[in-house]
Design an enzyme around this catalytic site. Sequence first.
Site, PDB file in Angstrom:
ATOM      1  N   VAL A   9      26.857  45.954  50.921  1.00  0.00           N
ATOM      2  CA  VAL A   9      27.882  46.953  50.626  1.00  0.00           C
ATOM      3  C   VAL A   9      27.315  47.868  49.551  1.00  0.00           C
ATOM      4  O   VAL A   9      26.401  47.481  48.816  1.00  0.00           O
ATOM      5  CB  VAL A   9      29.209  46.318  50.147  1.00  0.00           C
ATOM      6  CG1 VAL A   9      29.892  45.571  51.285  1.00  0.00           C
ATOM      7  CG2 VAL A   9      28.986  45.386  48.964  1.00  0.00           C
ATOM      8  N   SER A  10      27.853  49.074  49.472  1.00  0.00           N
ATOM      9  CA  SER A  10      27.253  50.090  48.594  1.00  0.00           C
ATOM     10  C   SER A  10      27.503  49.890  47.111  1.00  0.00           C
ATOM     11  O   SER A  10      26.689  50.263  46.279  1.00  0.00           O
ATOM     12  CB  SER A  10      27.732  51.486  49.007  1.00  0.00           C
ATOM     13  OG  SER A  10      27.296  51.776  50.319  1.00  0.00           O
TER      14      SER A  10
END
Length: 202
Positions: A9-10
Amino acid sequence: MTKVKYIRVSTTEQNTGRQETNSKEFSKVYIDKVSGSVKFSERKEASKLISDIESGIVTEIHTSSIDRIGRSIIDILTMIEFFNEKSVKVFVENIGMYSLIDGKPNPSFKMIVSVLGNVAEMERNNMLERQKQGIELAKAKGTYKGRLYGTRMSDDEVLTKYKVVVRELKNGESLRRASKIGGCSLGTAQKVQSILKQKEVV
């Protein structure tokens, strides 16, 4: 055969729950909370995964979508080629397809991945273009408060802005801990670490 899962995930704030729904099926789960623009080999958990592959521990990798591996088509295909060379099967869940069939590269997989990778890259570029247009409009209205599009901080400016991160890294703290204390993303902490290493070499 050791089957593992890779999740990305970012940001540290994003929830990995959706990608972890079937995690119990795997011997190990690697979770990176870092921007997709960071190369796979430069991510903390991905580096561990690569090391385990080199050691012959991993034979099959599952990931929710191909953009978890990389943001650019070049990065994606480079990693797929590496996995193929190591005879490691990659299964992309949202297309339900393996990279290898009977130990040989799956041509359909490569074709679909190439298309999806190019689409993701195009969407990213379109988003940046819309962002640029939005900033230009805000500037024209006199309401833009951020950094001008196309400009970037110098290395020294980055170190000054994130001096808390610099301090924590120099004190031996982990990237995750330094980013938390410094109030920034893991990707930013990695950038600070990279700048510090470059300055050590110089």
